[in-house]
Design a protein around this motif. Structure first.
Motif, PDB file in Angstrom:
ATOM      1  N   LYS A 116     -28.372 -31.941  -4.332  1.00  0.00           N
ATOM      2  CA  LYS A 116     -28.339 -30.392  -4.796  1.00  0.00           C
ATOM      3  C   LYS A 116     -29.524 -30.346  -5.377  1.00  0.00           C
ATOM      4  O   LYS A 116     -30.265 -29.172  -5.735  1.00  0.00           O
ATOM      5  CB  LYS A 116     -27.135 -30.408  -5.766  1.00  0.00           C
ATOM      6  CG  LYS A 116     -25.665 -30.031  -4.835  1.00  0.00           C
ATOM      7  CD  LYS A 116     -24.529 -29.564  -6.001  1.00  0.00           C
ATOM      8  CE  LYS A 116     -23.171 -29.876  -5.246  1.00  0.00           C
ATOM      9  NZ  LYS A 116     -22.158 -29.292  -5.980  1.00  0.00           N
ATOM     10  N   ASP A 117     -30.036 -31.296  -6.570  1.00  0.00           N
ATOM     11  CA  ASP A 117     -31.194 -31.368  -7.080  1.00  0.00           C
ATOM     12  C   ASP A 117     -32.415 -31.137  -6.095  1.00  0.00           C
ATOM     13  O   ASP A 117     -33.439 -30.605  -6.545  1.00  0.00           O
ATOM     14  CB  ASP A 117     -31.300 -32.445  -7.781  1.00  0.00           C
ATOM     15  CG  ASP A 117     -30.398 -32.655  -9.104  1.00  0.00           C
ATOM     16  OD1 ASP A 117     -29.769 -31.384  -9.390  1.00  0.00           O
ATOM     17  OD2 ASP A 117     -30.039 -33.676  -9.734  1.00  0.00           O
ATOM     18  N   VAL A 118     -32.385 -31.928  -5.127  1.00  0.00           N
ATOM     19  CA  VAL A 118     -33.347 -31.942  -4.033  1.00  0.00           C
ATOM     20  C   VAL A 118     -33.608 -30.624  -3.326  1.00  0.00           C
ATOM     21  O   VAL A 118     -34.632 -29.836  -3.221  1.00  0.00           O
ATOM     22  CB  VAL A 118     -33.364 -33.040  -2.811  1.00  0.00           C
ATOM     23  CG1 VAL A 118     -34.308 -32.751  -1.832  1.00  0.00           C
ATOM     24  CG2 VAL A 118     -33.238 -34.482  -3.471  1.00  0.00           C
ATOM     25  N   SER A 119     -32.369 -30.073  -3.034  1.00  0.00           N
ATOM     26  CA  SER A 119     -32.486 -28.270  -2.411  1.00  0.00           C
ATOM     27  C   SER A 119     -32.839 -27.485  -3.609  1.00  0.00           C
ATOM     28  O   SER A 119     -33.523 -26.791  -3.103  1.00  0.00           O
ATOM     29  CB  SER A 119     -30.992 -28.365  -2.062  1.00  0.00           C
ATOM     30  OG  SER A 119     -30.502 -29.057  -1.138  1.00  0.00           O
ATOM     31  N   ALA A 120     -32.674 -27.651  -4.691  1.00  0.00           N
ATOM     32  CA  ALA A 120     -32.837 -26.709  -5.806  1.00  0.00           C
ATOM     33  C   ALA A 120     -34.450 -26.983  -5.983  1.00  0.00           C
ATOM     34  O   ALA A 120     -35.098 -25.629  -6.180  1.00  0.00           O
ATOM     35  CB  ALA A 120     -32.275 -27.120  -7.064  1.00  0.00           C
ATOM     36  N   TRP A 121     -35.107 -28.060  -5.663  1.00  0.00           N
ATOM     37  CA  TRP A 121     -36.445 -28.158  -5.948  1.00  0.00           C
ATOM     38  C   TRP A 121     -37.294 -27.405  -5.046  1.00  0.00           C
ATOM     39  O   TRP A 121     -38.339 -26.953  -5.092  1.00  0.00           O
ATOM     40  CB  TRP A 121     -36.670 -29.754  -5.987  1.00  0.00           C
ATOM     41  CG  TRP A 121     -38.187 -30.166  -6.316  1.00  0.00           C
ATOM     42  CD1 TRP A 121     -39.164 -30.470  -5.604  1.00  0.00           C
ATOM     43  CD2 TRP A 121     -38.538 -30.716  -7.591  1.00  0.00           C
ATOM     44  NE1 TRP A 121     -40.342 -30.756  -6.217  1.00  0.00           N
ATOM     45  CE2 TRP A 121     -40.058 -30.926  -7.644  1.00  0.00           C
ATOM     46  CE3 TRP A 121     -37.941 -30.819  -8.960  1.00  0.00           C
ATOM     47  CZ2 TRP A 121     -40.864 -31.431  -8.504  1.00  0.00           C
ATOM     48  CZ3 TRP A 121     -38.913 -31.340 -10.096  1.00  0.00           C
ATOM     49  CH2 TRP A 121     -39.951 -31.526  -9.740  1.00  0.00           C
ATOM     50  N   TYR A 122     -36.873 -27.805  -3.566  1.00  0.00           N
ATOM     51  CA  TYR A 122     -37.516 -27.194  -2.418  1.00  0.00           C
ATOM     52  C   TYR A 122     -36.996 -26.232  -1.904  1.00  0.00           C
ATOM     53  O   TYR A 122     -37.463 -25.804  -0.658  1.00  0.00           O
ATOM     54  CB  TYR A 122     -37.818 -28.653  -1.330  1.00  0.00           C
ATOM     55  CG  TYR A 122     -38.792 -29.654  -2.019  1.00  0.00           C
ATOM     56  CD1 TYR A 122     -40.124 -29.211  -1.936  1.00  0.00           C
ATOM     57  CD2 TYR A 122     -38.344 -30.856  -2.612  1.00  0.00           C
ATOM     58  CE1 TYR A 122     -40.940 -30.281  -2.624  1.00  0.00           C
ATOM     59  CE2 TYR A 122     -39.287 -31.663  -2.896  1.00  0.00           C
ATOM     60  CZ  TYR A 122     -40.705 -31.524  -2.931  1.00  0.00           C
ATOM     61  OH  TYR A 122     -41.616 -32.298  -3.246  1.00  0.00           O
TER      62      TYR A 122
END
Length: 270
Positions: A116-122
């Motif tokens: 989820k953090d990766v998706s929020a970042w990119y």
């Protein structure tokens, strides 16, 4: 970070399940057990093992003089892991020749990079390249040095594009947090440099060529207790004097640097 490589992790780091937020003192290799010891599957860049000539395909046969043949992978893992910054000696076979290397364990940390953090970042990108993963993982943990990114248990190489799922970062403590490292970049064969004697009054060793020799003696905690310099070592057996009358008995690492090549061996001071 350079040379992100891809390798099949054999039951993950040091053949143990690679857990989120796992942290341990290690040298930075992936292994699996074979008859004569442990086979090196990959050497992870940026770790202590990468500073030696150890390479994928080599077989580690002993750690600190303890043979790994005939044991299971958990036993071998326990020998390779241990106290951070403490020296250890590995004996290994590479292309039919036997070598030794002396190195220090680093604090190696594995962090789960939340999807989820990766998706929020990119955003909603279906795939990411190695540079994007590296940027995110480096920002996620800023007190350690990122050395590799994993996707579904495999190290990601530099030109890869991978789906945004199941990421882990592998980190080591930043270099300035360590004490002086044992030099390991020029690993030599056992019979090129050999420790011959270790007493409270002298250290004896043999070398094949003349030149400058520096003998460094470290205690079990990796602290230097003596540094003995011989600018005129001769081919053959040499002896340098030292006074160990006030040094406790016990096990010490004797590292011998001769003309830039290094060999290390544990010895008992009685």
């Amino acid at each position: 970070m350079k040379n992100l490589v891809k390798a099949s992790l054999v039951a993950a780091m040091l053949a143990a399940p690679l857990m989120a937020d796992e942290s341990f003192g290690g040298i930075g290799i992936t292994i699996y057990q074979v008859k004569d010891g442990v086979h090196v599957a990959e050497v992870i860049p940026g770790t202590p093992a990468a500073e030696t000539k150890l390479q994928a395909g080599d077989v580690i046969t002993a750690v600190d003089g303890v043979a790994l043949a005939g044991h299971d992978i958990d036993f071998s893992k326990d020998q390779l892991r241990g106290q951070v910054n403490k020296p250890l000696e590995i004996t290994y076979i590479s292309e039919g020749e036997t070598y030794t290397a002396t190195l220090r364990r680093a604090q190696i940390t594995v962090k789960d990079l939340n999807n989820k953090d990766v998706s929020a970042w990119y955003g909603d990108k279906a795939e990411l390249n190695a540079q994007e993963l590296e940027t995110f993982a480096s920002a996620k943990v800023n007190d350690k040095q990122l050395v590799a990114v994993l996707n579904r248990g495999s190290l990601v190489k530099e030109d890869a594009r991978v789906a945004t799922a199941d990421f882990n970062g592998i980190y080591v403590e930043k270099a300035e947090q360590f004490g002086p490292k044992v030099q390991t970049n020029n690993v030599v064969r056992n019979n090129d440099i050999a420790l011959r004697g270790f007493t409270r009054k002298a250290v004896s060793y043999s070398v094949k060529t003349p030149g400058k020799t520096v003998v460094t003696i470290m205690n079990a905690d990796g602290e230097q207790v003596a540094r003995l310099v011989n600018d005129g070592a001769l081919a053959g057996i040499n002896t340098v004097a030292w006074d160990a009358s006030n040094i406790p008995s016990g096990r010490y690492m004797v590292s011998i640097d001769h003309n830039g090549s290094v060999s290390g061996k544990f010895a008992i001071l009685k």
